[in-house]
Structures are given as structure tokens and as C-alpha cells.
Scaffold this motif. Structure first.
Motif, mmCIF file in Angstrom:
data_model
loop_
_atom_site.group_PDB
_atom_site.id
_atom_site.type_symbol
_atom_site.label_atom_id
_atom_site.label_comp_id
_atom_site.label_asym_id
_atom_site.label_seq_id
_atom_site.Cartn_x
_atom_site.Cartn_y
_atom_site.Cartn_z
ATOM 1 N N PRO A 113 0.921 -1.055 0.122
ATOM 2 C CA PRO A 113 0.066 -0.002 0.093
ATOM 3 C C PRO A 113 1.097 1.477 -0.052
ATOM 4 C CG PRO A 113 -0.304 -1.547 1.934
ATOM 5 C CD PRO A 113 0.437 -2.219 0.996
ATOM 6 N N THR A 115 -4.327 -4.119 -3.449
ATOM 7 C CA THR A 115 -2.918 -4.002 -3.078
ATOM 8 C C THR A 115 -3.471 -4.989 -1.402
ATOM 9 O OG1 THR A 115 -1.454 -2.071 -1.544
ATOM 10 C CG2 THR A 115 -3.946 -1.865 -1.474
ATOM 11 N N ALA A 142 -6.013 3.355 1.003
ATOM 12 C CA ALA A 142 -5.701 2.203 -0.090
ATOM 13 C C ALA A 142 -7.016 2.586 -1.508
ATOM 14 C CB ALA A 142 -5.456 0.766 -0.027
#
Length: 228
Positions: free
Chosen positions: A50, A65, A86
């Protein structure tokens, strides 16, 4: 690395692959090269840490991610915040790690709540739930998959690739696929180093593959990479 010439089977496999780079010492240059390799190979997605988001040039590939990675021993609120960040940084997909200890203790209510927190924090993102299947009994694998489904996950995933118990097995993939019954996808990840292994995982029910040595696997060569 030069991209392999793909035959029809390799092309089909490539369309299932999350080309993964989760090494803790990966640099921005490494990630840029990783994304470019993914584009050349025609894989579905790239999966990166991330902290490497947002990706500068990921046109043509899905961006994934990880959250709570690799231990899963994070407060649900922390995982949720990580997922939200994210998503705001361009992640299309999130692979989250459950609290493995909760699953081993049979506390699937806690597993479900953990997944639900991440689901609520990133509602527009495809969510894969890593259950670390090699460290669980069959009963625990089933319980973790059911909890993930109840919490709104889109996929269940075998492994982080970092646990000493090991990675994906055909048995675990088959059991997970039977449990979710096509309602969720199944991602096989961890220790997939050859084309034969990848094809066997798909035959067992995997609908996505996590590979780090993708070029070698697609070319039918043995990969030294672990396949996270």
C-alpha cells in the motif's frame, strides 16, 4: 526480463494472474518495472504494497494492494483505515489478512466482524480475504470462508506467501471452492512456482492466481520466486 511468447493456455492463465511484488525492500523503480512487465505479459492485475500507491502509470492493469499484511494481527479499525486510504490512492482491489488466531480459536464471529469492517471502509473495491489455509484445519478453512462470505467478501484467498506453514495446495483450493460454491472467487497464492502448479490450482477451482515469478511460470519454466 523479456516477456515470454504466450500460447493459448498461457494467455488464458495470464488473464487470471495478480502479478505480485510485496518484497519489503521494493523501490519505486522496482514497482514501475513490475507494472510494465505486467502490461507486456497481459496479466489481469498487479498487487503491490500500500505504501507504493498511487501508481503513476497502471493503465491497462487492475491495481491491487494488501491490508493487515502479512500477519493480520491488526485492529479492525486499523485495517479499515488502511483499506480506505488504499482505495483513495487508486486501489481497485484489496487483499486483506484475517486474524488467524481468531480462526484457529473458532471465533468466526470475530473473523466476520474483521472482514465486515474492511468491506464497509472500501465499499467500491473488490475484496479478497486471505485465510492462510496452510495453518488451518479443514473445518477452520470452511469456517473462515463462510465468515468471509457473510461479511461481503468477493474472494477468498489461500495465503500471504509469508507464513511458515506454507502456501496454496490443491486440497485447500478445492475445499475453499466447494465451500463458496461459485458465489465468491478463489485465489490461490503462495508457493506457485511452475506452470503445472498453476494449472493444477485452476483445475482445483482457483479463479485467480497470485504469482511473483509470473514470467517464468507462464513460459513453463521453474520460478525461484515464492509466489505471494
Amino acid at each position: 526480463m523479456t516477456a515470454p511468447t504466450l500460447d493459448r493456455t498461457a494467455t488464458t492463465l495470464a488473464g487470471l494472474v495478480d502479478h505480485t511484488l510485496l518484497a519489503p525492500d521494493a523501490t519505486p523503480a522496482d514497482v514501475a518495472a513490475h507494472v510494465e512487465a505486467a502490461r507486456r505479459m497481459g496479466v489481469l492485475a498487479v498487487c503491490v504494497s500500500p505504501s507504493m500507491l498511487p501508481l503513476a502509470d497502471a493503465e491497462g492493469v487492475v491495481v491491487a494492494t494488501v491490508v493487515g499484511f502479512p500477519s493480520g494481527k491488526h485492529h479492525s479499525a486499523v485495517k479499515a483505515a488502511e483499506a480506505a486510504l488504499a482505495a483513495s490512492h487508486g486501489a481497485d482491489e484489496i487483499d486483506m489478512v484475517i486474524d488467524l488466531g481468531a480462526a484457529k480459536a473458532g471465533r468466526f464471529d470475530l473473523v466476520e466482524a474483521d472482514v465486515a469492517a474492511v468491506r464497509a471502509a472500501a465499499p467500491g473495491v473488490l475484496l479478497k480475504v486471505i485465510i492462510e489455509s496452510a495453518a488451518l484445519t479443514d473445518e477452520q478453512v470452511v469456517g473462515a470462508c463462510r465468515a468471509a462470505e457473510s461479511a461481503g467478501a468477493d474472494y477468498v484467498k489461500t495465503s500471504t506467501g509469508f507464513h511458515p506453514a506454507g502456501g496454496a495446495t490443491e486440497h485447500a483450493v478445492r475445499l475453499m471452492a466447494e465451500t463458496v460454491g461459485g458465489r465468491l472467487g478463489v485465489k490461490a497464492s503462495g508457493g506457485i512456482r511452475t506452470r503445472e502448479q498453476a494449472e493444477r490450482m485452476v483445475a482445483a477451482g482457483a479463479t485467480r492466481l497470485g504469482l511473483s515469478g509470473t514470467a517464468a511460470v507462464l513460459a513453463g519454466e521453474a520460478s525461484e520466486a515464492g509466489g505471494y
